[in-house]
Design a protein around this motif. Structure first.
Motif, PDB file in Angstrom:
ATOM      1  N   LYS A  32       1.875  -8.869  10.030  1.00  0.00           N
ATOM      2  CA  LYS A  32       0.282  -8.044   9.333  1.00  0.00           C
ATOM      3  C   LYS A  32       0.290  -8.196   8.305  1.00  0.00           C
ATOM      4  N   LEU A  33       1.567  -7.756   7.511  1.00  0.00           N
ATOM      5  CA  LEU A  33       1.694  -6.784   6.180  1.00  0.00           C
ATOM      6  C   LEU A  33       0.863  -8.038   5.462  1.00  0.00           C
ATOM      7  N   PRO A  34       0.023  -7.430   4.190  1.00  0.00           N
ATOM      8  CA  PRO A  34      -0.882  -8.669   4.026  1.00  0.00           C
ATOM      9  C   PRO A  34       0.084  -8.699   2.508  1.00  0.00           C
ATOM     10  N   ALA A  35      -0.542  -9.416   0.992  1.00  0.00           N
ATOM     11  CA  ALA A  35       0.261  -9.546   0.349  1.00  0.00           C
ATOM     12  C   ALA A  35      -0.408  -8.786  -1.168  1.00  0.00           C
ATOM     13  N   GLU A  36      -1.037  -7.806  -0.571  1.00  0.00           N
ATOM     14  CA  GLU A  36      -1.774  -7.765  -1.729  1.00  0.00           C
ATOM     15  C   GLU A  36      -2.703  -5.798  -1.770  1.00  0.00           C
ATOM     16  N   CYS A  37      -2.521  -5.791  -2.829  1.00  0.00           N
ATOM     17  CA  CYS A  37      -2.599  -4.271  -2.739  1.00  0.00           C
ATOM     18  C   CYS A  37      -4.253  -3.950  -1.884  1.00  0.00           C
ATOM     19  N   ALA A  38      -4.782  -3.270  -1.281  1.00  0.00           N
ATOM     20  CA  ALA A  38      -5.730  -3.061  -0.954  1.00  0.00           C
ATOM     21  C   ALA A  38      -6.483  -2.791  -0.686  1.00  0.00           C
ATOM     22  N   ALA A  39      -6.739  -1.923  -2.025  1.00  0.00           N
ATOM     23  CA  ALA A  39      -7.783  -1.471  -3.013  1.00  0.00           C
ATOM     24  C   ALA A  39      -7.853  -2.354  -4.486  1.00  0.00           C
ATOM     25  N   CYS A  40      -6.866  -2.601  -5.178  1.00  0.00           N
ATOM     26  CA  CYS A  40      -6.863  -3.179  -5.971  1.00  0.00           C
ATOM     27  C   CYS A  40      -6.802  -4.865  -6.298  1.00  0.00           C
ATOM     28  N   THR A  41      -6.382  -5.427  -5.351  1.00  0.00           N
ATOM     29  CA  THR A  41      -5.396  -6.854  -4.821  1.00  0.00           C
ATOM     30  C   THR A  41      -4.522  -7.314  -6.031  1.00  0.00           C
ATOM     31  N   GLY A  42      -3.761  -6.025  -5.970  1.00  0.00           N
ATOM     32  CA  GLY A  42      -3.156  -6.341  -7.250  1.00  0.00           C
ATOM     33  C   GLY A  42      -1.446  -7.228  -6.349  1.00  0.00           C
ATOM     34  N   LYS A  46       7.776  -9.436  -1.226  1.00  0.00           N
ATOM     35  CA  LYS A  46       8.343  -8.490  -0.321  1.00  0.00           C
ATOM     36  C   LYS A  46       9.585  -9.044  -0.458  1.00  0.00           C
ATOM     37  N   ASN A  47       9.994 -10.221  -2.320  1.00  0.00           N
ATOM     38  CA  ASN A  47      11.689  -9.652  -2.024  1.00  0.00           C
ATOM     39  C   ASN A  47      12.112  -8.686  -3.050  1.00  0.00           C
ATOM     40  N   ASP A  48      10.475  -7.784  -4.124  1.00  0.00           N
ATOM     41  CA  ASP A  48      11.398  -7.187  -5.189  1.00  0.00           C
ATOM     42  C   ASP A  48      11.354  -5.932  -4.097  1.00  0.00           C
ATOM     43  N   ARG A  49      12.663  -5.489  -4.305  1.00  0.00           N
ATOM     44  CA  ARG A  49      13.433  -4.686  -4.004  1.00  0.00           C
ATOM     45  C   ARG A  49      12.749  -2.765  -4.409  1.00  0.00           C
ATOM     46  N   ASP A  50      12.324  -2.971  -5.725  1.00  0.00           N
ATOM     47  CA  ASP A  50      11.715  -1.923  -6.530  1.00  0.00           C
ATOM     48  C   ASP A  50      10.143  -1.925  -5.372  1.00  0.00           C
ATOM     49  N   MET A  51       9.882  -2.606  -6.056  1.00  0.00           N
ATOM     50  CA  MET A  51       8.177  -3.372  -5.650  1.00  0.00           C
ATOM     51  C   MET A  51       8.204  -2.803  -3.839  1.00  0.00           C
ATOM     52  N   VAL A  52       9.208  -3.088  -2.938  1.00  0.00           N
ATOM     53  CA  VAL A  52       9.687  -2.193  -1.492  1.00  0.00           C
ATOM     54  C   VAL A  52       9.545  -1.455  -1.382  1.00  0.00           C
ATOM     55  N   MET A  53      10.130  -1.047  -2.240  1.00  0.00           N
ATOM     56  CA  MET A  53      10.511   0.639  -2.068  1.00  0.00           C
ATOM     57  C   MET A  53       9.299   1.578  -3.103  1.00  0.00           C
ATOM     58  N   SER A  54       8.107   1.217  -3.673  1.00  0.00           N
ATOM     59  CA  SER A  54       7.409   1.873  -4.337  1.00  0.00           C
ATOM     60  C   SER A  54       6.421   1.938  -3.490  1.00  0.00           C
ATOM     61  N   TRP A  55       6.182   0.587  -3.096  1.00  0.00           N
ATOM     62  CA  TRP A  55       4.509   0.067  -2.903  1.00  0.00           C
ATOM     63  C   TRP A  55       4.225   0.886  -0.994  1.00  0.00           C
ATOM     64  N   VAL A  57       2.813   1.850   2.493  1.00  0.00           N
ATOM     65  CA  VAL A  57       2.482   0.872   3.763  1.00  0.00           C
ATOM     66  C   VAL A  57       1.625   1.401   4.756  1.00  0.00           C
ATOM     67  N   ILE A  58       0.094   0.984   5.123  1.00  0.00           N
ATOM     68  CA  ILE A  58      -0.170   2.332   5.768  1.00  0.00           C
ATOM     69  C   ILE A  58      -1.016   1.877   7.349  1.00  0.00           C
ATOM     70  N   VAL A  59       0.140   2.461   8.530  1.00  0.00           N
ATOM     71  CA  VAL A  59      -0.408   1.201   9.969  1.00  0.00           C
ATOM     72  C   VAL A  59      -1.062   2.478  10.526  1.00  0.00           C
ATOM     73  N   ARG A  60      -1.958   1.741  11.285  1.00  0.00           N
ATOM     74  CA  ARG A  60      -2.735   2.086  12.545  1.00  0.00           C
ATOM     75  C   ARG A  60      -2.585   1.317  13.508  1.00  0.00           C
ATOM     76  N   GLU A  61      -1.446   1.817  14.164  1.00  0.00           N
ATOM     77  CA  GLU A  61      -1.125   1.224  15.275  1.00  0.00           C
ATOM     78  C   GLU A  61      -2.032   0.942  16.718  1.00  0.00           C
ATOM     79  N   TYR A  69      -1.091  -0.508  -0.152  1.00  0.00           N
ATOM     80  CA  TYR A  69      -1.522   0.431  -1.455  1.00  0.00           C
ATOM     81  C   TYR A  69      -0.396   0.878  -2.714  1.00  0.00           C
ATOM     82  N   CYS A  70      -0.915  -0.084  -3.635  1.00  0.00           N
ATOM     83  CA  CYS A  70       0.524  -0.286  -4.850  1.00  0.00           C
ATOM     84  C   CYS A  70       0.368   1.267  -5.052  1.00  0.00           C
TER      85      CYS A  70
END
Length: 92
Positions: A32-42, A46-55, A57-61, A69-70
């Motif tokens: 269910k991981l979205p493809a954009e930032c929840a706030a700014c829609t940036g 998922k394939n960019d390692r730097d992006m994966v490590m810097s963004w 993720v908030i999970v409400r189980e 979030y970016c």
């Protein structure tokens, strides 16, 4: 096999079953991981390692909600929260 060993083996099997259920549930939420930032829609890649490590993720189980979030939006939100809590501390 003595009684102590049977109990230990039974506990280990129960733990494995519980762990596999937890992993399955987390994999469903990862889907269910979205493809954009929840706030700014940036856009999020998922394939960019730097992006994966810097963004962030908030999970409400309980609600089964996943938000992404970016770094820019995350830092702005953190500053806003600190400011609000700082003001609340001043009042109290």
């Amino acid at each position: 096999m003595n009684r102590k060993q049977r109990r230990a083996q039974k506990r280990a099997l129960q733990k494995q079953e519980g762990d596999s259920e937890a992993i399955d549930e987390k994999m469903v939420l990862f889907g269910k991981l979205p493809a954009e930032c929840a706030a700014c829609t940036g856009a999020f890649d998922k394939n960019d390692r730097d992006m994966v490590m810097s963004w962030n993720v908030i999970v409400r189980e309980e609600e089964k909600i996943v938000r992404l979030y970016c770094p820019t939006c995350w830092e702005a939100a953190q500053k806003a929260v600190k400011q609000v809590y700082g003001e609340l501390d001043d009042i109290i």
